[in-house]
Design an enzyme around this catalytic site. Sequence first.
Site, PDB file in Angstrom:
ATOM      1  N   ARG A  59       0.830  -1.218   0.000  1.00  0.00           N
ATOM      2  CA  ARG A  59       0.000   0.000   0.000  1.00  0.00           C
ATOM      3  C   ARG A  59       0.853   1.252   0.000  1.00  0.00           C
ATOM      4  NH1 ARG A  59      -2.890  -3.829   2.921  1.00  0.00           N
ATOM      5  NH2 ARG A  59      -1.545  -3.377   4.683  1.00  0.00           N
ATOM      6  N   GLU A  96       5.719  -9.444  15.393  1.00  0.00           N
ATOM      7  CA  GLU A  96       5.218  -9.975  16.652  1.00  0.00           C
ATOM      8  C   GLU A  96       5.577 -11.466  16.766  1.00  0.00           C
ATOM      9  OE1 GLU A  96       1.076  -9.394  17.067  1.00  0.00           O
ATOM     10  OE2 GLU A  96       1.020 -10.082  19.151  1.00  0.00           O
TER      11      GLU A  96
END
Length: 172
Positions: A59, A96
């Site tokens: 994006r 993460e």
Amino acid sequence: MSRWQDLIRDVADFPRPGILFKDITPVLADADGFEEAVEAMAEPWRGMALDAVIGVESRGFILGAALARALGTGFVPVRKPGKLPGATLTAEYALEYGSDRLQIRTDALPPGARVIVVDDVLATGGTLRAAVALAQRQGAHVLGAAVLVELGFLQARDRWDAALPLRAAATF
Ligand code: 5GP
């Protein structure tokens, strides 16, 4: 709040349970919203001598290319591994769970080129920090970074180089 900000859609449990995802695609789909959003991103950098906008896949390509046209600069992609032809530099960064990598072409820009680095959303900041580090290793002079949306509660600025301007068009 600007009208373009109202077009951002919250999607619960995407891409994983417990994540509230900010979907920016309705902003892109709206002619006025897209124009207002790109103008909001461009505003802090107007009047600066810039050679290129560096956009992060994927994006960051959409917003970065639009921003490059708004600011009258070139555009350089930072991509996921194996997508760019020729010699590349690689940055690995922690997620993460696990890690990810980004690449830039070694000859993407002449040494000292004045650039900003762009992505759609700043979450933990790992992606944008890696893209900035890659641009710097490539030899570019990074003047700052720009995102459409900053997720302020994730406190990415705590791990951001305070000397490097980081501008968000909207913070949630
Ligand atoms: P970070 O590395 O800052 O944790 O995550 C930022 C990257 O993940 C960006 O490339 C961005 O596209 C994506 N990302 C993380 N959270 C969101 C979100 O809520 N919405 C969107 N559109 N992208 C996100």
